[in-house]
Design an enzyme around this catalytic site. Structure first.
Site, short mmCIF file in Angstrom:
data_model
loop_
_atom_site.label_atom_id
_atom_site.label_comp_id
_atom_site.label_asym_id
_atom_site.label_seq_id
_atom_site.Cartn_x
_atom_site.Cartn_y
_atom_site.Cartn_z
N ILE A 152 -4.27 6.10 -3.65
CA ILE A 152 -3.36 6.08 -2.50
C ILE A 152 -4.17 5.95 -1.20
O ILE A 152 -3.80 5.20 -0.30
CB ILE A 152 -2.46 7.34 -2.49
CG1 ILE A 152 -1.48 7.29 -3.67
CG2 ILE A 152 -1.70 7.47 -1.17
CD1 ILE A 152 -0.67 8.55 -3.89
N ALA B 197 7.02 4.27 7.50
CA ALA B 197 6.81 5.71 7.36
C ALA B 197 6.34 6.09 5.96
O ALA B 197 6.23 7.25 5.63
CB ALA B 197 8.10 6.45 7.69
N SER B 198 6.05 5.08 5.12
CA SER B 198 5.65 5.38 3.74
C SER B 198 4.13 5.32 3.59
O SER B 198 3.45 4.61 4.31
CB SER B 198 6.33 4.38 2.81
OG SER B 198 5.55 4.15 1.67
N CYS B 199 3.60 6.10 2.62
CA CYS B 199 2.15 6.10 2.38
C CYS B 199 1.70 4.96 1.48
O CYS B 199 0.51 4.68 1.39
CB CYS B 199 1.71 7.42 1.75
SG CYS B 199 1.75 8.79 2.88
N VAL B 200 2.63 4.36 0.77
CA VAL B 200 2.23 3.23 -0.07
C VAL B 200 2.96 2.01 0.36
O VAL B 200 3.40 1.23 0.23
CB VAL B 200 2.45 3.50 -1.57
CG1 VAL B 200 1.38 4.44 -2.11
CG2 VAL B 200 3.80 4.09 -1.82
#
Lengths: 104, 165
Positions: free
Chosen positions: B27, A101-104
């Site tokens: 990102i 669930a993380s963007c990185v």
């Protein structure tokens, strides 16, 4: 909730194929899920899967890339070689955990 | 979603050199690689500071001319431009933001660039800016893949979605 049978074990999965009940997971299931992704699990893969399991146990979330590097001691390059085209997502799926669930 | 609908390749242009100007591109590039999407990063104008060895880890949050900025946190009171200009304000905002990013395991710029490079993402500098700023190869971080003209950039972007940040 869809179900499927992998190497003799019936597992509950969500619509994206991530297991929803980790208690149904075992090493044969992992091998079967890996095969679906075109991956044959070897020692190096297991090191990653075991780190995800240990870290998930501790933090309750699938570790991101940086945690894999710093805490797990797994290099970014190796992760992309072991689990091509979406390393953490694929590793989490094979390890029987939810989609990261993380963007990185 | 069928396989044909999936994005296969992105070219991300980073044009701003503030901390909040550099990070979105990084990102997005890293996120693309994590989804198995091919990623090219193109640094232009002040965005080039994101790949300059000497400066990439000292980038700061811009506290002037940003009417959305609030202090001491995102739901605090709006920071007027004249107050943002007080010496140390930018450094303070930078420290605060870096602290929050670290909690989310977002790496510092240098480490992030290395991560993207190791993930197979490509990093390019804009030739016009390199000439304008009088830069040479030694000024760049070792992960840089090369200096491109706009024409080269469009060439390597064939079949890609182009994202400007």
């Amino acid at each position: 909730m869809p179900q499927k049978t992998i190497n003799g074990t019936t597992i509950d999965v969500n619509e994206e194929g991530f297991m929803t009940d980790h208690s149904q997971w075992n090493r044969e299931v992992a091998a079967g899920l890996a095969a679906e992704e075109g991956i044959t699990l070897a020692g190096e893969h297991w090191k990653v899967l075991e780190f995800i399991a240990a870290d998930y146990g501790e933090k309750g979330v699938v570790p991101g890339m940086r945690r894999m590097n710093k805490v797990g001691g797994i290099a970014t390059k190796d992760l992309y070689t072991l689990f091509p085209d979406g390393p953490i997502k694929k590793a989490a799926k094979i390890a029987g955990f939810p989609k990261p669930a993380s963007c990185v | 979603m069928s396989n044909d609908d999936k994005i296969k390749k992105v070219s991300i242009i980073v044009s701003r050199g503030s901390l909040e100007g550099i990070y979105p591109g990084l990102i997005m590039a890293n996120g693309a690689r994590m989804e198995g999407i091919e990623a090219n990063l193109f640094f232009t104008f002040f965005g080039l500071y994101g790949v300059l060895r000497k400066y990439m880890n000292d980038l700061k949050v811009a506290t002037v001319g940003n009417p959305a900025m609030r202090v001491p946190d995102a739901k605090g009171f709006p920071l007027p431009t004249w107050m943002g200009a007080i010496p140390g304000m930018s450094s303070f905002a930078t420290v605060m933001m870096k602290k929050e990013m670290d909690k989310l395991d977002i790496p510092p710029v240098g480490e992030f660039i290395e991560m993207i490079h190791d993930a197979g993402g490509k990093l390019y500098a804009c030739k016009a800016t390199v000439d304008m700023f009088h830069l040479s190869e030694d000024d760049f971080c070792p992960q840089m893949d090369g200096v491109l003209t706009v024409g080269d950039f469009y060439e390597i972007s064939a079949g890609a979605q182009i994202i400007f940040t």
